[in-house]
Design a protein around this motif. Structure first.
Motif, PDB file in Angstrom:
ATOM      1  N   GLU A 221       0.829  -1.206   0.000  1.00 55.12           N
ATOM      2  CA  GLU A 221       0.000   0.000   0.000  1.00 55.12           C
ATOM      3  C   GLU A 221       0.867   1.260   0.000  1.00 55.12           C
ATOM      4  O   GLU A 221       1.896   1.317   0.680  1.00 55.12           O
ATOM      5  N   TYR A 222       0.452   2.244  -0.778  1.00 56.79           N
ATOM      6  CA  TYR A 222       1.132   3.540  -0.895  1.00 56.79           C
ATOM      7  C   TYR A 222       2.557   3.403  -1.440  1.00 56.79           C
ATOM      8  O   TYR A 222       3.394   4.293  -1.270  1.00 56.79           O
TER       9      TYR A 222
ATOM     10  N   ASP B 282       8.833   7.418  13.490  1.00 55.09           N
ATOM     11  CA  ASP B 282       7.472   7.385  12.980  1.00 55.09           C
ATOM     12  C   ASP B 282       6.791   8.706  13.341  1.00 55.09           C
ATOM     13  O   ASP B 282       7.461   9.686  13.673  1.00 55.09           O
TER      14      ASP B 282
ATOM     15  N   GLU C 256      -0.536   9.990  14.884  1.00 57.95           N
ATOM     16  CA  GLU C 256      -1.586  10.237  13.895  1.00 57.95           C
ATOM     17  C   GLU C 256      -1.911  11.717  13.750  1.00 57.95           C
ATOM     18  O   GLU C 256      -2.249  12.187  12.663  1.00 57.95           O
TER      19      GLU C 256
ATOM     20  N   ASP D  30      -4.861  11.584   7.171  1.00 61.17           N
ATOM     21  CA  ASP D  30      -5.965  10.683   6.804  1.00 61.17           C
ATOM     22  C   ASP D  30      -5.927   9.379   7.595  1.00 61.17           C
ATOM     23  O   ASP D  30      -6.554   8.391   7.204  1.00 61.17           O
TER      24      ASP D  30
ATOM     25  N   THR E 201      -3.093   7.772   8.139  1.00 66.56           N
ATOM     26  CA  THR E 201      -1.838   7.104   7.799  1.00 66.56           C
ATOM     27  C   THR E 201      -0.661   7.956   8.240  1.00 66.56           C
ATOM     28  O   THR E 201      -0.754   9.193   8.322  1.00 66.56           O
TER      29      THR E 201
ATOM     30  N   ARG F  87       4.452   4.073   4.253  1.00 71.49           N
ATOM     31  CA  ARG F  87       3.261   4.773   4.736  1.00 71.49           C
ATOM     32  C   ARG F  87       2.259   3.713   5.183  1.00 71.49           C
ATOM     33  O   ARG F  87       1.952   2.788   4.417  1.00 71.49           O
ATOM     34  N   VAL F  88       1.765   3.842   6.422  1.00 67.35           N
ATOM     35  CA  VAL F  88       0.908   2.790   6.966  1.00 67.35           C
ATOM     36  C   VAL F  88      -0.227   3.413   7.769  1.00 67.35           C
ATOM     37  O   VAL F  88      -0.055   4.468   8.394  1.00 67.35           O
ATOM     38  N   ASN F  89      -1.369   2.777   7.756  1.00 71.24           N
ATOM     39  CA  ASN F  89      -2.507   3.263   8.534  1.00 71.24           C
ATOM     40  C   ASN F  89      -2.329   2.899  10.008  1.00 71.24           C
ATOM     41  O   ASN F  89      -1.896   1.798  10.349  1.00 71.24           O
TER      42      ASN F  89
ATOM     43  N   GLY G 257       1.124  -1.621  12.601  1.00 73.09           N
ATOM     44  CA  GLY G 257       0.160  -0.866  11.822  1.00 73.09           C
ATOM     45  C   GLY G 257      -1.239  -1.405  12.065  1.00 73.09           C
ATOM     46  O   GLY G 257      -1.414  -2.449  12.705  1.00 73.09           O
TER      47      GLY G 257
ATOM     48  N   VAL H 234      -4.092  -2.403   9.657  1.00 67.11           N
ATOM     49  CA  VAL H 234      -4.322  -2.599   8.227  1.00 67.11           C
ATOM     50  C   VAL H 234      -5.391  -3.658   8.027  1.00 67.11           C
ATOM     51  O   VAL H 234      -5.358  -4.711   8.671  1.00 67.11           O
TER      52      VAL H 234
END
Length: 421
Positions: A12-13, A339, A342, A350, A352, A370-372, A403, A405
């Motif tokens: 992702e991303y 890191d 949020e 958003d 991530t 990039r991680v949620n 993360g 995810v």
């Protein structure tokens, strides 16, 4: 380090580096940004799997200790524990080899904590009194503050026992502080009391100012050489009958360092600096200095800073880039990995966040991954937030991080090799 192709790739991303999901079944978290969840040989990853992701754990609620074989992608539940909270789990630490894994547990009858040492291959166990926060680099010594009252200063850390069994620390206690355990003999003792620190630390602490509040121990860490350790303390004054989670009100903080025998206590960062804003202290690779996010100048800029263990030489490592999250200085001296929370300015806004790879020579950065991290439970309590906590693995090339995810907590490993080159 060999990572099986059976692990799902995280794409992702469009990460700049290879990334694998090591806990595809979900629910897991690795400990913290100063601890490798991977064993000394690089073969196994240890993590905690929470039983419930939408609420904090209650006394007696068990989580699973899992070990993942990175070469075969096989995952095993090797134990359960009720000695955990949702930020650092059960403080799982690898010892000197792959046959020694340490974590916290609690006796559900006496509600006294103990440390479990388990051989993941055979299941053989040994118990130690007290709790674990960090183990020395050689695996010989365990250090830890009192894990039971940590919820007084901040939810999500330590261990959970019934509220009525959680003590309060009035003044500077002589019977609480930083404890040390010999993993060979099993002997546990109070290395330094809270009173020891307040009366012996240099530069001197204004004892009169803090005598009428409550003082608690919190984080502690050995430096990479194992010849010095840091210990953080938190103080508050409250008229509440049962004060909890004072991090949301007002705390004064100290980072002190000392030799492993408890001598030469020095204040590295005190409340007069910390009150300007800051977080997340860690040892630099040289074992002499510490890194930390601080609002150094009293303005609103959070900077990546460095200070010697005795509090001298405090300065910004770079003023070109902001601080954030949980920073570590790589042994090459050129790079910092961190890191982002949020809601920090360095997040994407958003839900991530990036793993920020900072080049100190060029004063530039890239988002390596990039991680949620956003999930619904964080709205109920910050103790359930998902922090990536990027942590270097034994080869100092790979990094583990958390993360949120596809609807669950997950642990990932990233290969930083292309960026190190």
């Amino acid at each position: 380090m060999i990572i099986s192709n059976a692990f799902p790739r995280y794409t992702e991303y469009d990460p700049l580096i290879p990334v694998w999901c090591i806990t595809p079944e979900g629910g897991g978290l690795h400990r913290f940004f100063d601890t490798s969840p991977v064993s000394p040989s690089g073969r196994y990853l240890a993590a905690l799997r929470m039983p419930e992701l939408e609420q904090v754990n209650r006394p007696g609620e068990a989580a699973e200790v899992i070990v993942v074989d990175l070469q075969t992608a096989q995952e095993r539940v090797i134990a359960t524990t009720i000695g955990w909270e949702p930020q650092l789990g059960a403080n799982i630490n690898w010892g000197a080899d792959d046959d020694s894994l340490f974590y916290n547990d609690v006796d559900s009858v006496s509600w006294q904590p103990h440390v479990v040492r388990i051989n993941p291959s055979t299941g053989e166990r040994r118990l130690y009194d007290g709790s674990i926060y960090r183990i020395s680099p050689d695996g010989r010594w365990i250090i830890c503050a009192n894990t039971i009252p940590m919820r007084r200063t901040q939810y999500g850390y330590g261990i959970v026992v019934p509220d009525e069994l959680v003590p309060r620390n009035a003044g500077f206690r002589e019977d609480d502080g930083l404890y040390i355990t010999d993993t060979v003999t099993g002997e546990r003792r109070l290395l330094v009391s809270l009173q020891d620190v307040m009366t012996r630390a240099e530069p001197a602490i204004d004892q009169d100012k803090y005598r009428h509040g409550e003082l608690y121990g919190f984080h502690c860490k050995f430096n990479p050489r194992g010849d010095r350790l840091l210990f953080t303390m938190r103080w508050f004054s409250s008229e509440e009958a049962q004060p909890w989670n004072q991090i949301n009100k007002h705390l004064d903080f100290w980072v002190v360092t000392m030799k492993p025998d408890g001598s030469d206590i020095r204040v590295a960062v005190g409340p007069e600096q910390w009150c300007k804003g800051g977080h997340h202290i860690n040892w630099c690779p040289d074992g002499e200095h510490l890194s930390m996010n601080l609002k150094l100048y009293g303005d609103n800029r959070l900077l990546l800073c460095k200070v010697r263990y005795d509090g001298t030489g405090l300065h910004a490592i770079t003023e070109a880039l902001p601080g954030s999250g949980h920073p570590t200085v790589h042994p090459d001296g050129r790079h910092i990995l961190t890191d982002t929370y949020e809601r920090e300015e360095t997040a994407f806004g958003d839900g991530t966040v990036p793993l920020r790879w900072i080049d100190l020579k060029t004063e530039t950065e890239v988002a390596a991954v990039r991680v949620n991290v956003a999930h619904s439970a964080t709205r109920n309590t910050s103790a359930l937030r998902v922090d990536p906590h990027p942590a270097w693995l034994p080869d100092l090339r790979h990094v583990a991080f958390n993360g949120y995810v596809n609807g669950t907590r997950r642990v990932f490993i990233a290969d930083m090799g292309p960026l190190l080159q």
